[in-house]
Enzyme design. Sequence first.
Site, PDB file in Angstrom:
ATOM      1  N   ASN A   1      24.474  33.739  58.335  1.00 16.34           N
ATOM      2  CA  ASN A   1      24.982  34.536  57.219  1.00 16.34           C
ATOM      3  C   ASN A   1      24.648  36.012  57.440  1.00 16.34           C
ATOM      4  O   ASN A   1      23.566  36.457  57.098  1.00 16.34           O
ATOM      5  CB  ASN A   1      24.384  33.995  55.910  1.00 16.34           C
TER       6      ASN A   1
ATOM      7  N   CYS B   1      25.837  38.539  53.225  1.00 16.58           N
ATOM      8  CA  CYS B   1      25.412  38.715  51.836  1.00 16.58           C
ATOM      9  C   CYS B   1      25.278  40.220  51.550  1.00 16.58           C
ATOM     10  O   CYS B   1      24.516  40.919  52.220  1.00 16.58           O
ATOM     11  CB  CYS B   1      24.085  38.012  51.615  1.00 16.58           C
TER      12      CYS B   1
ATOM     13  N   ASN C   1      32.820  36.873  53.845  1.00 16.29           N
ATOM     14  CA  ASN C   1      31.836  36.806  52.780  1.00 16.29           C
ATOM     15  C   ASN C   1      32.359  37.724  51.648  1.00 16.29           C
ATOM     16  O   ASN C   1      33.498  38.183  51.699  1.00 16.29           O
ATOM     17  CB  ASN C   1      30.457  37.242  53.283  1.00 16.29           C
TER      18      ASN C   1
ATOM     19  N   CYS D   1      64.143  45.887  36.374  1.00 17.17           N
ATOM     20  CA  CYS D   1      64.433  46.331  37.745  1.00 17.17           C
ATOM     21  C   CYS D   1      65.001  47.749  37.726  1.00 17.17           C
ATOM     22  O   CYS D   1      64.647  48.587  38.567  1.00 17.17           O
ATOM     23  CB  CYS D   1      65.400  45.367  38.423  1.00 17.17           C
TER      24      CYS D   1
ATOM     25  N   CYS E   1      69.987  51.841  48.641  1.00 16.66           N
ATOM     26  CA  CYS E   1      68.833  50.923  48.537  1.00 16.66           C
ATOM     27  C   CYS E   1      68.065  50.924  49.859  1.00 16.66           C
ATOM     28  O   CYS E   1      68.646  50.758  50.926  1.00 16.66           O
ATOM     29  CB  CYS E   1      69.344  49.522  48.206  1.00 16.66           C
TER      30      CYS E   1
ATOM     31  N   CYS F   1      62.222  45.963  42.888  1.00 13.58           N
ATOM     32  CA  CYS F   1      62.973  45.357  41.781  1.00 13.58           C
ATOM     33  C   CYS F   1      62.770  43.841  41.742  1.00 13.58           C
ATOM     34  O   CYS F   1      62.589  43.247  40.680  1.00 13.58           O
ATOM     35  CB  CYS F   1      64.451  45.699  41.870  1.00 13.58           C
TER      36      CYS F   1
HETATM   37  C1  LIG Z   1      27.715  32.900  43.320  1.00 13.80           C
HETATM   38  C2  LIG Z   1      27.971  32.985  44.779  1.00 13.80           C
HETATM   39  C3  LIG Z   1      26.909  32.803  45.671  1.00 13.80           C
HETATM   40  C4  LIG Z   1      27.152  32.882  47.035  1.00 13.80           C
HETATM   41  N1  LIG Z   1      26.131  32.651  47.895  1.00 13.80           N
HETATM   42  C5  LIG Z   1      26.349  32.667  49.235  1.00 13.80           C
HETATM   43  C6  LIG Z   1      25.323  32.321  50.140  1.00 13.80           C
HETATM   44  O1  LIG Z   1      24.208  31.968  49.762  1.00 13.80           O
HETATM   45  N2  LIG Z   1      25.612  32.378  51.457  1.00 13.80           N
HETATM   46  C7  LIG Z   1      26.831  32.736  51.943  1.00 13.80           C
HETATM   47  O2  LIG Z   1      27.045  32.753  53.159  1.00 13.80           O
HETATM   48  N3  LIG Z   1      27.825  33.047  51.083  1.00 13.80           N
HETATM   49  C8  LIG Z   1      27.615  33.012  49.761  1.00 13.80           C
HETATM   50  N4  LIG Z   1      28.656  33.274  48.898  1.00 13.80           N
HETATM   51  C9  LIG Z   1      29.975  33.643  49.443  1.00 13.80           C
HETATM   52  C10 LIG Z   1      30.888  32.432  49.602  1.00 13.80           C
HETATM   53  O3  LIG Z   1      30.381  31.501  50.515  1.00 13.80           O
HETATM   54  C11 LIG Z   1      32.297  32.863  50.084  1.00 13.80           C
HETATM   55  O4  LIG Z   1      32.176  33.515  51.322  1.00 13.80           O
HETATM   56  C12 LIG Z   1      32.978  33.807  49.096  1.00 13.80           C
HETATM   57  O5  LIG Z   1      32.708  33.429  47.777  1.00 13.80           O
HETATM   58  C13 LIG Z   1      34.499  33.851  49.319  1.00 13.80           C
HETATM   59  O6  LIG Z   1      35.097  32.618  49.051  1.00 13.80           O
HETATM   60  P1  LIG Z   1      35.869  32.307  47.654  1.00 13.80           P
HETATM   61  O7  LIG Z   1      36.859  33.399  47.445  1.00 13.80           O
HETATM   62  O8  LIG Z   1      36.461  30.937  47.859  1.00 13.80           O
HETATM   63  O9  LIG Z   1      34.819  32.301  46.590  1.00 13.80           O
HETATM   64  C14 LIG Z   1      28.455  33.181  47.526  1.00 13.80           C
HETATM   65  C15 LIG Z   1      29.496  33.344  46.618  1.00 13.80           C
HETATM   66  C16 LIG Z   1      29.269  33.230  45.266  1.00 13.80           C
HETATM   67  C17 LIG Z   1      30.405  33.382  44.309  1.00 13.80           C
HETATM   68  S1  SF4 Z   2      67.743  41.438  37.634  1.00 14.22           S
HETATM   69 FE1  SF4 Z   2      65.826  40.720  36.802  1.00 14.22          FE
HETATM   70  S2  SF4 Z   2      64.702  42.562  36.224  1.00 14.22           S
HETATM   71 FE2  SF4 Z   2      66.819  43.138  36.532  1.00 14.22          FE
HETATM   72  S3  SF4 Z   2      67.660  43.053  34.496  1.00 14.22           S
HETATM   73 FE3  SF4 Z   2      68.088  41.123  35.474  1.00 14.22          FE
HETATM   74  S4  SF4 Z   2      66.419  39.800  34.878  1.00 14.22           S
HETATM   75 FE4  SF4 Z   2      65.774  41.885  34.408  1.00 14.22          FE
HETATM   76  S1  SF4 Z   3      63.852  48.958  43.792  1.00 11.33           S
HETATM   77 FE1  SF4 Z   3      65.343  47.458  44.507  1.00 11.33          FE
HETATM   78  S2  SF4 Z   3      67.286  48.507  44.431  1.00 11.33           S
HETATM   79 FE2  SF4 Z   3      65.727  50.083  44.292  1.00 11.33          FE
HETATM   80  S3  SF4 Z   3      65.412  50.723  46.425  1.00 11.33           S
HETATM   81 FE3  SF4 Z   3      63.925  49.117  46.007  1.00 11.33          FE
HETATM   82  S4  SF4 Z   3      64.930  47.238  46.697  1.00 11.33           S
HETATM   83 FE4  SF4 Z   3      66.528  48.780  46.481  1.00 11.33          FE
END
Ligand SMILES: Cc1cc2nc3c(=O)[nH]c(=O)nc-3n(C[C@H](O)[C@H](O)[C@H](O)COP(=O)(O)O)c2cc1C
Ligand code: SF4
Ligand code: SF4
Length: 431
Positions: free
Chosen positions: A132, A135, A200, A348, A378, A384
Amino acid sequence: MADLSINLAGIRSPNPFWLASAPPTNTGYQVQRAFEAGWGGAVWKTLGEPIINTSSRFAAVHFGGQRVAGFNNIELISDRPLEVNLREIAETKKRFPDRAVVASLMVEPTREKWHEIVKMVEAVGVDGLELNFGCPHGMAERGMGAASGQQPDLVELQTMWVKEVATTPVIVKLTPNITDITATARAAVRGGANAISLINTINSLAGVDLDSWNTVPHVGGKGAHGGYCGPAVKPIALNMVAECARNPEVGVPISGIGGISDWRDTAEFLLMGATGVQVCTAAMHHGFRIVEDMIDGLNDYLDEKGLSSIAELVGQTVPRYSDWGNLDLNYKVVARINRDICINCNKCHIACEDTSHQCIDMLTDPSGSYLEVVEEDCVGCNLCSIVCPVDGAIDMVELVPEQEPVTWNERQSAIAMLQSVRDQSTKEAIS
Ligand SMILES: Cc1cc2nc3c(=O)[nH]c(=O)nc-3n(C[C@H](O)[C@H](O)[C@H](O)COP(=O)(O)O)c2cc1C
Ligand code: SF4
Ligand code: SF4
């Protein structure tokens, strides 16, 4: 039924779904319940020197009606005695020999400390090690975690120390709090890593309470930066995985982590080069049983695509991911509005008029008012179709190219070549 099993640098598991090192893998009780639910592997909550955690440590960002769009924590590594964790790891591995049990480790950056802990965890039968180096808080101030992980030479050196004694595969877990993730990925590989895992958590502050003016979360009125994860970080993680997957100097299997909530996210990470995935926030939000849908969904997807194994999916999108300079400047898409589906909400029109290229006209005919895209103006920005609330009301349509494909890089080298021919003729004319 497709073969969902994976082999990540020699670590085998019956499916690609592992729990990431975090609260869901804190105890043997939890990991065993997760395995009963169907998880293919678990990276144990990081082991190291005993630490003290704060009370009040999580916060979430709810956005647009979605709870836990992002998750923030200031938790450190395991605060349980090492011997208790080791005993539970041994019990868990004994009960579930076919699942991957990986020990996540973080110690002071000395050779002795690394050797000591590697020998201890390997003695209880883990299938692999995850270092790790990610962190972002608390441990970093002590020279560990991201403090090591942000310095390629320290990543390389510590990986080398681990490899001196390790007998199981070594995964290096990378911090995203760095400009170029491939710098540390390459360092890990130079140090002998068998695989890398990423990401991480990302340095973050979830918010500020507008009544008390305290940070969210706060510990008795004081706050500190935490680590961000959950659905909001998925695009960042996916890009980092892709950057590593397409870099020939990395070249080791990848365990993808970051915002993975379902089988679709998983398939995207696999396509982008991950051999398997790890999940934390989604399990914390919805419980261990989400893995059932993940297994079923991925299996159905592989069947639908006519693929018999996960391996056939891994990395398929990597060759399609490149640098901006390699994109075709003559490729063109335009927006087309489907009048029969459009509900005339005008979103849009407003988006294009105010913030893009003013090319959605409001027109009227005997049946009423309608919107139409002026295709010559466009630029195909997609805005859009992004803001349109009705699926299928706007199609982004590919036009037949009027000119041969040319990339920015090709254009620049053509210009440079012309320039050098011109310089040569000028020189010849003068001499
Ligand atoms: C509360 C919490 C504690 C964590 N503790 C660790 C840890 O002890 N070691 C580690 O390598 N990563 C730790 N992580 C990171 C996770 O392993 C992981 O890399 C990160 O949350 C991204 O994955 P996710 O988006 O699925 O949560 C922790 C994450 C959270 C939310
Ligand atoms: S194309 Fe989509 S965003 Fe544009 S007016 Fe129709 S429903 Fe609304
Ligand atoms: S918003 Fe939609 S219509 Fe306007 S330039 Fe972008 S892709 Fe073309």
